[in-house]
Design a protein around this motif. Sequence first.
Motif, PDB file in Angstrom:
ATOM      1  N   LEU A   1      -1.263  -9.580   5.373  1.00 52.27           N
ATOM      2  CA  LEU A   1      -1.021  -8.188   5.152  1.00 52.27           C
ATOM      3  C   LEU A   1      -1.609  -7.621   3.763  1.00 52.27           C
ATOM      4  O   LEU A   1      -2.283  -6.532   3.966  1.00 52.27           O
ATOM      5  CB  LEU A   1       0.327  -7.501   5.621  1.00 52.27           C
ATOM      6  CG  LEU A   1       0.864  -6.328   5.507  1.00 52.27           C
ATOM      7  CD1 LEU A   1      -0.350  -5.358   6.649  1.00 52.27           C
ATOM      8  CD2 LEU A   1       2.040  -6.038   5.537  1.00 52.27           C
ATOM      9  N   PRO A   2      -1.107  -8.242   2.710  1.00 49.89           N
ATOM     10  CA  PRO A   2      -1.684  -7.575   1.445  1.00 49.89           C
ATOM     11  C   PRO A   2      -3.069  -7.668   1.328  1.00 49.89           C
ATOM     12  O   PRO A   2      -3.854  -6.860   0.994  1.00 49.89           O
ATOM     13  CB  PRO A   2      -0.882  -8.279   0.501  1.00 49.89           C
ATOM     14  CG  PRO A   2       0.450  -9.050   0.999  1.00 49.89           C
ATOM     15  CD  PRO A   2       0.070  -9.090   2.605  1.00 49.89           C
ATOM     16  N   ASP A   3      -3.549  -8.589   1.756  1.00 48.02           N
ATOM     17  CA  ASP A   3      -5.180  -9.038   1.559  1.00 48.02           C
ATOM     18  C   ASP A   3      -5.652  -8.017   2.649  1.00 48.02           C
ATOM     19  O   ASP A   3      -6.801  -7.575   2.421  1.00 48.02           O
ATOM     20  CB  ASP A   3      -5.342 -10.402   2.129  1.00 48.02           C
ATOM     21  CG  ASP A   3      -6.810 -10.541   1.659  1.00 48.02           C
ATOM     22  OD1 ASP A   3      -7.747 -10.135   0.943  1.00 48.02           O
ATOM     23  OD2 ASP A   3      -7.602 -11.695   2.718  1.00 48.02           O
ATOM     24  N   PHE A   4      -5.307  -7.828   3.828  1.00 49.03           N
ATOM     25  CA  PHE A   4      -5.892  -6.867   4.974  1.00 49.03           C
ATOM     26  C   PHE A   4      -6.005  -5.488   4.108  1.00 49.03           C
ATOM     27  O   PHE A   4      -7.059  -4.839   4.270  1.00 49.03           O
ATOM     28  CB  PHE A   4      -5.074  -7.044   6.308  1.00 49.03           C
ATOM     29  CG  PHE A   4      -5.825  -5.664   6.963  1.00 49.03           C
ATOM     30  CD1 PHE A   4      -6.905  -5.962   7.619  1.00 49.03           C
ATOM     31  CD2 PHE A   4      -5.086  -4.587   7.268  1.00 49.03           C
ATOM     32  CE1 PHE A   4      -7.262  -4.950   8.560  1.00 49.03           C
ATOM     33  CE2 PHE A   4      -5.335  -3.540   8.154  1.00 49.03           C
ATOM     34  CZ  PHE A   4      -6.648  -3.753   8.669  1.00 49.03           C
ATOM     35  N   LEU A   5      -4.903  -5.176   3.820  1.00 48.28           N
ATOM     36  CA  LEU A   5      -4.731  -3.657   3.089  1.00 48.28           C
ATOM     37  C   LEU A   5      -5.496  -3.521   1.883  1.00 48.28           C
ATOM     38  O   LEU A   5      -6.158  -2.589   1.710  1.00 48.28           O
ATOM     39  CB  LEU A   5      -3.143  -3.163   2.696  1.00 48.28           C
ATOM     40  CG  LEU A   5      -2.410  -3.411   4.075  1.00 48.28           C
ATOM     41  CD1 LEU A   5      -0.727  -3.076   3.336  1.00 48.28           C
ATOM     42  CD2 LEU A   5      -2.640  -2.236   4.909  1.00 48.28           C
ATOM     43  N   ALA A   6      -5.800  -4.629   0.914  1.00 47.16           N
ATOM     44  CA  ALA A   6      -6.434  -4.571  -0.331  1.00 47.16           C
ATOM     45  C   ALA A   6      -8.217  -4.108   0.271  1.00 47.16           C
ATOM     46  O   ALA A   6      -8.863  -3.605  -0.370  1.00 47.16           O
ATOM     47  CB  ALA A   6      -6.322  -5.436  -1.016  1.00 47.16           C
ATOM     48  N   ARG A   7      -8.368  -5.368   1.092  1.00 54.04           N
ATOM     49  CA  ARG A   7      -9.792  -5.173   1.679  1.00 54.04           C
ATOM     50  C   ARG A   7     -10.095  -3.990   2.344  1.00 54.04           C
ATOM     51  O   ARG A   7     -11.044  -3.367   1.852  1.00 54.04           O
ATOM     52  CB  ARG A   7     -10.015  -6.318   2.772  1.00 54.04           C
ATOM     53  CG  ARG A   7     -10.188  -7.827   2.076  1.00 54.04           C
ATOM     54  CD  ARG A   7      -9.985  -8.773   3.175  1.00 54.04           C
ATOM     55  NE  ARG A   7     -10.116 -10.037   2.646  1.00 54.04           N
ATOM     56  CZ  ARG A   7     -11.334 -10.812   2.458  1.00 54.04           C
ATOM     57  NH1 ARG A   7     -12.313 -10.391   3.046  1.00 54.04           N
ATOM     58  NH2 ARG A   7     -11.224 -11.911   2.074  1.00 54.04           N
ATOM     59  N   SER A   8      -9.148  -3.236   3.170  1.00 49.19           N
ATOM     60  CA  SER A   8      -9.319  -1.946   3.862  1.00 49.19           C
ATOM     61  C   SER A   8      -9.636  -0.926   2.723  1.00 49.19           C
ATOM     62  O   SER A   8     -10.264   0.080   3.037  1.00 49.19           O
ATOM     63  CB  SER A   8      -8.389  -1.976   4.634  1.00 49.19           C
ATOM     64  OG  SER A   8      -8.317  -2.820   5.969  1.00 49.19           O
ATOM     65  N   ARG A   9      -8.691  -0.865   1.946  1.00 51.50           N
ATOM     66  CA  ARG A   9      -8.392  -0.004   0.719  1.00 51.50           C
ATOM     67  C   ARG A   9     -10.037   0.193   0.154  1.00 51.50           C
ATOM     68  O   ARG A   9     -10.658   1.221  -0.310  1.00 51.50           O
ATOM     69  CB  ARG A   9      -7.607  -0.174  -0.070  1.00 51.50           C
ATOM     70  CG  ARG A   9      -7.155   1.023  -1.074  1.00 51.50           C
ATOM     71  CD  ARG A   9      -6.084   0.615  -2.146  1.00 51.50           C
ATOM     72  NE  ARG A   9      -4.790   0.132  -1.463  1.00 51.50           N
ATOM     73  CZ  ARG A   9      -4.204  -0.983  -1.423  1.00 51.50           C
ATOM     74  NH1 ARG A   9      -4.897  -2.103  -1.935  1.00 51.50           N
ATOM     75  NH2 ARG A   9      -3.173  -1.403  -0.529  1.00 51.50           N
ATOM     76  N   GLU A  10     -10.439  -1.201  -0.304  1.00 52.26           N
ATOM     77  CA  GLU A  10     -11.924  -1.046  -1.036  1.00 52.26           C
ATOM     78  C   GLU A  10     -12.747  -0.482  -0.148  1.00 52.26           C
ATOM     79  O   GLU A  10     -13.614   0.141  -0.569  1.00 52.26           O
ATOM     80  CB  GLU A  10     -12.020  -2.440  -1.622  1.00 52.26           C
ATOM     81  CG  GLU A  10     -13.204  -2.505  -2.626  1.00 52.26           C
ATOM     82  CD  GLU A  10     -13.284  -3.863  -3.431  1.00 52.26           C
ATOM     83  OE1 GLU A  10     -14.437  -3.765  -4.004  1.00 52.26           O
ATOM     84  OE2 GLU A  10     -12.353  -4.366  -3.365  1.00 52.26           O
ATOM     85  N   ALA A  11     -12.988  -1.120   0.916  1.00 50.35           N
ATOM     86  CA  ALA A  11     -14.136  -0.965   1.855  1.00 50.35           C
ATOM     87  C   ALA A  11     -14.044   0.653   2.162  1.00 50.35           C
ATOM     88  O   ALA A  11     -15.103   1.443   2.320  1.00 50.35           O
ATOM     89  CB  ALA A  11     -14.108  -1.729   3.317  1.00 50.35           C
TER      90      ALA A  11
END
Length: 95
Positions: A37-47
Amino acid sequence: MPEVRFTIRWPDGSIESCYSPSLVIKDYLTSGETYALPDFLARSREALTIASARVEARYGFPCSLALRQLARLEQAGQAYATHPDARVAVEAFAE
């Protein structure tokens, strides 16, 4: 700009259709992959931040749809934040 819709599966099994105004999302998320979850949110945030900035550079204003999508993901992610093993699957992309 080519927009992209992508489908994710949250840790509880619910499916959600998501939006990006740019293909950049594919540089950060891969169809068929599952992310903590934290990785998904970080990737989504950046993209989605990059995607919104690309819209702003081209049209003079940020993409409100990308920013709303990001806010939605962040809000939904809060429901699973206390689950240390929570994972989000990227089911598919559709252009």
